[in-house]
Design a protein around this motif. Structure first.
Motif, PDB file in Angstrom:
ATOM      1  N   GLN A   4       0.866  -1.172   0.000  1.00 54.54           N
ATOM      2  CA  GLN A   4       0.000   0.000   0.000  1.00 54.54           C
ATOM      3  C   GLN A   4       0.911   1.232   0.000  1.00 54.54           C
ATOM      4  OE1 GLN A   4      -3.389  -0.183  -0.186  1.00 54.54           O
ATOM      5  NE2 GLN A   4      -3.123  -2.407  -0.336  1.00 54.54           N
ATOM      6  N   ILE A   5       0.712   2.107  -0.989  1.00 55.40           N
ATOM      7  CA  ILE A   5       1.575   3.269  -1.145  1.00 55.40           C
ATOM      8  C   ILE A   5       0.762   4.537  -0.914  1.00 55.40           C
ATOM      9  CG2 ILE A   5       3.024   4.585  -2.750  1.00 55.40           C
ATOM     10  CD1 ILE A   5       2.599   1.087  -3.712  1.00 55.40           C
ATOM     11  N   ILE A   6       1.287   5.430  -0.112  1.00 53.74           N
ATOM     12  CA  ILE A   6       0.662   6.736   0.126  1.00 53.74           C
ATOM     13  C   ILE A   6       1.697   7.823  -0.161  1.00 53.74           C
ATOM     14  CG2 ILE A   6      -0.427   8.268   1.811  1.00 53.74           C
ATOM     15  CD1 ILE A   6      -1.371   5.793   3.327  1.00 53.74           C
ATOM     16  N   ILE A   7       1.365   8.736  -1.078  1.00 55.02           N
ATOM     17  CA  ILE A   7       2.224   9.887  -1.362  1.00 55.02           C
ATOM     18  C   ILE A   7       1.809  11.004  -0.422  1.00 55.02           C
ATOM     19  CG2 ILE A   7       3.038  11.500  -3.116  1.00 55.02           C
ATOM     20  CD1 ILE A   7       3.711   8.525  -3.649  1.00 55.02           C
ATOM     21  N   LYS A   8       2.680  11.407   0.462  1.00 57.41           N
ATOM     22  CA  LYS A   8       2.321  12.391   1.494  1.00 57.41           C
ATOM     23  C   LYS A   8       2.613  13.818   1.060  1.00 57.41           C
ATOM     24  CE  LYS A   8       3.029   8.987   5.138  1.00 57.41           C
ATOM     25  NZ  LYS A   8       3.758   8.627   6.379  1.00 57.41           N
ATOM     26  N   SER A   9       3.698  14.034   0.353  1.00 54.92           N
ATOM     27  CA  SER A   9       4.006  15.380  -0.138  1.00 54.92           C
ATOM     28  C   SER A   9       5.024  15.295  -1.260  1.00 54.92           C
ATOM     29  CB  SER A   9       4.545  16.270   0.991  1.00 54.92           C
ATOM     30  OG  SER A   9       5.777  15.773   1.491  1.00 54.92           O
ATOM     31  N   VAL A  10       4.925  16.260  -2.179  1.00 51.07           N
ATOM     32  CA  VAL A  10       5.887  16.417  -3.267  1.00 51.07           C
ATOM     33  C   VAL A  10       6.175  17.905  -3.381  1.00 51.07           C
ATOM     34  CG1 VAL A  10       6.408  16.016  -5.700  1.00 51.07           C
ATOM     35  CG2 VAL A  10       4.853  14.451  -4.500  1.00 51.07           C
ATOM     36  N   SER A 125      13.209  17.552  -6.769  1.00 52.52           N
ATOM     37  CA  SER A 125      11.958  17.183  -6.113  1.00 52.52           C
ATOM     38  C   SER A 125      12.253  16.374  -4.855  1.00 52.52           C
ATOM     39  CB  SER A 125      11.081  16.346  -7.047  1.00 52.52           C
ATOM     40  OG  SER A 125      10.616  17.111  -8.138  1.00 52.52           O
ATOM     41  N   VAL A 126      11.531  16.695  -3.807  1.00 52.10           N
ATOM     42  CA  VAL A 126      11.552  15.894  -2.579  1.00 52.10           C
ATOM     43  C   VAL A 126      10.184  15.240  -2.448  1.00 52.10           C
ATOM     44  CG1 VAL A 126      11.823  15.891  -0.082  1.00 52.10           C
ATOM     45  CG2 VAL A 126      13.208  17.440  -1.488  1.00 52.10           C
ATOM     46  N   ILE A 127      10.171  13.937  -2.358  1.00 54.52           N
ATOM     47  CA  ILE A 127       8.913  13.187  -2.276  1.00 54.52           C
ATOM     48  C   ILE A 127       8.907  12.384  -0.976  1.00 54.52           C
ATOM     49  CG2 ILE A 127       7.460  11.451  -3.392  1.00 54.52           C
ATOM     50  CD1 ILE A 127       9.197  12.289  -5.986  1.00 54.52           C
ATOM     51  N   ARG A 128       7.895  12.600  -0.183  1.00 56.13           N
ATOM     52  CA  ARG A 128       7.745  11.866   1.071  1.00 56.13           C
ATOM     53  C   ARG A 128       6.537  10.940   0.946  1.00 56.13           C
ATOM     54  NH1 ARG A 128       9.143  17.174   4.780  1.00 56.13           N
ATOM     55  NH2 ARG A 128      11.407  17.062   4.444  1.00 56.13           N
ATOM     56  N   PHE A 129       6.733   9.690   1.315  1.00 51.62           N
ATOM     57  CA  PHE A 129       5.716   8.677   1.038  1.00 51.62           C
ATOM     58  C   PHE A 129       5.890   7.498   1.978  1.00 51.62           C
ATOM     59  CE2 PHE A 129       9.518   8.014  -1.403  1.00 51.62           C
ATOM     60  CZ  PHE A 129       9.754   6.656  -1.362  1.00 51.62           C
ATOM     61  N   SER A 130       4.874   6.652   2.005  1.00 50.18           N
ATOM     62  CA  SER A 130       4.977   5.398   2.753  1.00 50.18           C
ATOM     63  C   SER A 130       4.709   4.236   1.818  1.00 50.18           C
ATOM     64  CB  SER A 130       4.005   5.372   3.932  1.00 50.18           C
ATOM     65  OG  SER A 130       2.665   5.406   3.484  1.00 50.18           O
ATOM     66  N   MET A 131       5.395   3.133   2.076  1.00 51.72           N
ATOM     67  CA  MET A 131       5.205   1.887   1.336  1.00 51.72           C
ATOM     68  C   MET A 131       5.156   0.760   2.354  1.00 51.72           C
ATOM     69  SD  MET A 131       7.668   2.338  -2.024  1.00 51.72           S
ATOM     70  CE  MET A 131       7.069   3.362  -3.390  1.00 51.72           C
ATOM     71  N   GLU A 132       3.941   0.265   2.568  1.00 52.09           N
ATOM     72  CA  GLU A 132       3.747  -0.739   3.618  1.00 52.09           C
ATOM     73  C   GLU A 132       3.249  -2.041   3.019  1.00 52.09           C
ATOM     74  OE1 GLU A 132       1.797  -1.103   8.076  1.00 52.09           O
ATOM     75  OE2 GLU A 132       1.332   0.622   6.795  1.00 52.09           O
ATOM     76  N   THR A 186      15.967   7.922   1.965  1.00 55.99           N
ATOM     77  CA  THR A 186      16.145   7.755   3.399  1.00 55.99           C
ATOM     78  C   THR A 186      14.862   7.239   4.044  1.00 55.99           C
ATOM     79  OG1 THR A 186      15.541  10.082   3.775  1.00 55.99           O
ATOM     80  CG2 THR A 186      17.887   9.564   3.569  1.00 55.99           C
ATOM     81  N   THR A 187      15.032   6.516   5.136  1.00 53.81           N
ATOM     82  CA  THR A 187      13.910   6.026   5.935  1.00 53.81           C
ATOM     83  C   THR A 187      14.382   5.790   7.357  1.00 53.81           C
ATOM     84  OG1 THR A 187      12.220   4.292   6.139  1.00 53.81           O
ATOM     85  CG2 THR A 187      14.377   3.611   5.304  1.00 53.81           C
ATOM     86  N   THR A 188      13.473   5.927   8.296  1.00 52.90           N
ATOM     87  CA  THR A 188      13.804   5.634   9.690  1.00 52.90           C
ATOM     88  C   THR A 188      13.164   4.349  10.168  1.00 52.90           C
ATOM     89  OG1 THR A 188      11.923   6.997  10.421  1.00 52.90           O
ATOM     90  CG2 THR A 188      14.089   8.075  10.288  1.00 52.90           C
ATOM     91  N   SER A 194      11.710   9.145   2.283  1.00 53.22           N
ATOM     92  CA  SER A 194      11.879  10.415   1.590  1.00 53.22           C
ATOM     93  C   SER A 194      12.914  10.201   0.496  1.00 53.22           C
ATOM     94  CB  SER A 194      12.357  11.507   2.561  1.00 53.22           C
ATOM     95  OG  SER A 194      12.597  12.719   1.875  1.00 53.22           O
ATOM     96  N   LEU A 195      12.624  10.709  -0.691  1.00 54.46           N
ATOM     97  CA  LEU A 195      13.603  10.618  -1.770  1.00 54.46           C
ATOM     98  C   LEU A 195      13.805  11.978  -2.395  1.00 54.46           C
ATOM     99  CD1 LEU A 195      12.478  10.740  -4.972  1.00 54.46           C
ATOM    100  CD2 LEU A 195      11.517   8.522  -4.361  1.00 54.46           C
ATOM    101  N   VAL A 196      14.999  12.150  -2.971  1.00 53.83           N
ATOM    102  CA  VAL A 196      15.347  13.363  -3.705  1.00 53.83           C
ATOM    103  C   VAL A 196      15.786  12.967  -5.099  1.00 53.83           C
ATOM    104  CG1 VAL A 196      16.791  15.432  -3.775  1.00 53.83           C
ATOM    105  CG2 VAL A 196      16.133  14.456  -1.565  1.00 53.83           C
TER     106      VAL A 196
END
Length: 223
Positions: A4-10, A125-132, A186-188, A194-196
């Motif tokens: 399940q992918i959610i794009i949080k911000s671009v 571009s900075v894209i913040r997202f989740s992939m679960e 990057t991920t915690t 987050s990707l650039v």
């Protein structure tokens, strides 16, 4: 495996934070004949470098920064050509060697800032997202290749990555170029990322959905 992918911000940025180290600044300041660069306050190094660079002609400054950063990958003729091209075009978006584009972007933006717009502005571009994964027990750290393949279903067919790398994005085959297309990943927690990358590769307009599903398969090894 289903994700399940959610794009949080671009959003766009004009520089990659932390790309230039304090040591880079000091060495570049010395290259641009700034005295006692190593004694300068660290928080002032970037501004001092911009001032030092601006004392030179734009093309000469471009050559000097390119020599510092990319002399191991570019010969003198290539550096001269790129320094010319940078004054009229965003070379970092057009350069055919994808693995050079991140360095060319940061070089371009350093010069853009120093010369107050003499060089064309480029954007990342900075894209913040989740992939679960659906199976929470299978959470693992994703690679650049994994991420791009999983983003495929949420991207417009006009997206440059999908157009140039259709097979790699949609088939169970290796996608080595992904490591150079994504400049930082990057991920915690191995779920939120987050990707650039260059705005050329991924922009806000490229996303046609903010929530979607993707399937990640193990890449088949060639015999």
């Amino acid at each position: 495996m289903n994700y399940q992918i959610i794009i949080k911000s671009v959003f766009n940025v004009n520089e990659i934070e932390g790309y230039w180290s304090d040591e880079d600044y000091v060495q570049l300041l010395e290259k641009f004949n700034y005295p006692d660069a190593s004694a300068a306050e660290k928080q002032n190094l970037g501004e001092l470098l911009s001032m030092a660079i601006s004392d030179y002609e734009p093309k000469e400054a471009a050559v000097m920064v390119l020599e510092y950063k990319l002399s191991e990958k570019l010969n003198d003729g290539q550096i001269q050509q790129i320094s010319n091209d940078m004054l009229i075009d965003t070379v970092c978006e057009e350069y055919p060697e994808i693995d050079m584009q991140a360095a060319l972007f940061s070089t371009n933006q350093l010069l853009f800032k120093a010369f107050n717009g003499t060089f064309p502005n480029a954007k990342a571009s900075v894209i913040r997202f989740s992939m679960e994964p659906n199976d929470v027990e299978e959470v693992k750290k994703l690679t650049a290749e994994n991420v791009l393949k999983l983003l495929n279903n949420g991207l417009s067919d006009r997206n440059l990555i999908k157009r140039l790398f259709e097979d790699q994005m949609t088939q169970n085959i290796p996608f080595p170029e992904a490591e150079d297309i994504i400049w930082e990943l990057t991920t915690t927690d191995n779920v939120n990322y987050s990707l650039v990358t260059s705005e050329k590769w991924l922009s806000k307009e490229d996303f046609i959905a903010s929530e979607f599903e993707g399937i990640l398969e193990e890449i088949e090894e060639e015999d």
